[in-house]
Scaffold this active site. Structure first.
Site, PDB file in Angstrom:
ATOM      1  N   ASP A   1       0.870  -1.164   0.000  1.00  0.00           N
ATOM      2  CA  ASP A   1       0.000   0.000   0.000  1.00  0.00           C
ATOM      3  C   ASP A   1       0.915   1.225   0.000  1.00  0.00           C
ATOM      4  OD1 ASP A   1      -2.435   1.587   0.513  1.00  0.00           O
ATOM      5  OD2 ASP A   1      -1.576   1.835   2.516  1.00  0.00           O
ATOM      6  N   LEU A   2       0.413   2.372  -0.454  1.00  0.00           N
ATOM      7  CA  LEU A   2       1.221   3.592  -0.465  1.00  0.00           C
ATOM      8  C   LEU A   2       0.884   4.516   0.711  1.00  0.00           C
ATOM      9  CD1 LEU A   2       1.214   4.505  -4.289  1.00  0.00           C
ATOM     10  CD2 LEU A   2       3.069   3.480  -2.955  1.00  0.00           C
ATOM     11  N   ASP A   3      -0.309   5.126   0.657  1.00  0.00           N
ATOM     12  CA  ASP A   3      -0.685   6.150   1.635  1.00  0.00           C
ATOM     13  C   ASP A   3      -0.739   5.602   3.056  1.00  0.00           C
ATOM     14  OD1 ASP A   3      -0.986   7.841  -0.536  1.00  0.00           O
ATOM     15  OD2 ASP A   3      -3.169   7.623  -0.625  1.00  0.00           O
TER      16      ASP A   3
ATOM     17  N   ASP B   1      -1.299  -0.542   6.059  1.00  0.00           N
ATOM     18  CA  ASP B   1      -1.691  -0.036   7.377  1.00  0.00           C
ATOM     19  C   ASP B   1      -3.156  -0.278   7.702  1.00  0.00           C
ATOM     20  OD1 ASP B   1      -3.173   3.064   7.115  1.00  0.00           O
ATOM     21  OD2 ASP B   1      -2.346   2.082   5.356  1.00  0.00           O
TER      22      ASP B   1
END
Length: 238
Positions: free
Chosen positions: A16-18, A188
């Site tokens: 995941d990025l954000d 997250d």
């Protein structure tokens, strides 16, 4: 590092990025303010257009077209286009204007400060196994220096439905030519990242940056394979 399931050999990792590789909260806040100011200044008829009115248009679009949720950029653009149409701009003016607003949005959306730990960790991992980014968002990794670590980047909308739907997880495995169980997804969010990955057959690593209690978290549905509190811990798995 806490293990909740047996860890299988890892042939690749997806990320995941954000809010996994960087703190996205200040970015979103600043981007929203800058983009709305640009929208208001775009045409005199939009000077008094409020954030509340914008949110109402987004809600209306989602109610009429539930699947628009899977492409957050197009959802945003369509809401801006509607605002312009409702303010008296022609269809061509609204279409052109909405794209100008989205270009402004894209600039601010990618003004991201990436921690040094993220760079060093991804570099170390990428030297050993293929890495892939899977995001529901619209940040552009090439604008803040993360694209070089990934074999490819998948984003909701162009590459399928948003996580936790399996579309992008399956596509990543297909493009990597690897079985799902050999891929560790790192994220997250306990719903989109952990539950989504586990349900489709991947292994899942929950990065718990805010010291939450997994057993008390309201959005905890399925146990991850493991939990970490620092991204650099991943290098110990290889």
């Amino acid at each position: 590092m806490h293990f909740y399931r047996s860890l299988r050999p890892i042939a690749a990792m997806t990320f995941d990025l954000d809010d996994t590789l960087y703190d996205n909260r200040p970015v979103i806040s600043r981007t929203a303010k800058e983009t709305h100011a640009f929208l208001q200044a775009y045409h005199p008829a939009l000077n008094e257009f409020s954030p509340l009115q914008y949110q109402q248009l987004r809600d209306s679009l989602l109610e009429q077209e539930p699947d628009i949720y899977h492409d957050v950029s197009e959802w945003r653009r369509r809401a801006v286009e509607l605002a312009m149409l409702n303010s008296g701009l022609s269809a061509s003016e609204a279409e052109k204007g909405s794209r100008a607003v989205m270009a402004h949005f894209a600039h601010w959306r990618s003004q991201i400060e990436v921690p040094a730990e993220t760079h060093s960790t991804l570099a170390a991992l990428a030297a050993k196994i293929p890495l892939v980014a899977i995001t529901n968002g619209n940040a552009e990794p090439h604008l803040f220096g993360l694209d070089k670590y990934f074999k490819f980047i998948l984003r909701a909308g162009p590459h399928g439905r948003a996580k936790p739907y399996h579309d992008m997880y399956h596509l990543a495995a297909e493009k990597l030519n690897l079985p799902l169980h050999s891929i560790l997804h790192v994220g997250d969010d306990l719903t989109t990242d952990v539950a989504g990955a586990v349900r489709c057959g991947m292994q899942a690593c929950w990065i718990n940056l805010h010291h939450h209690n997994l057993m008390q978290a309201s959005d905890s549905r399925l146990l991850p394979t493991l939990e970490i509190s620092q991204l650099a811990s991943l290098t110990a798995l290889l």
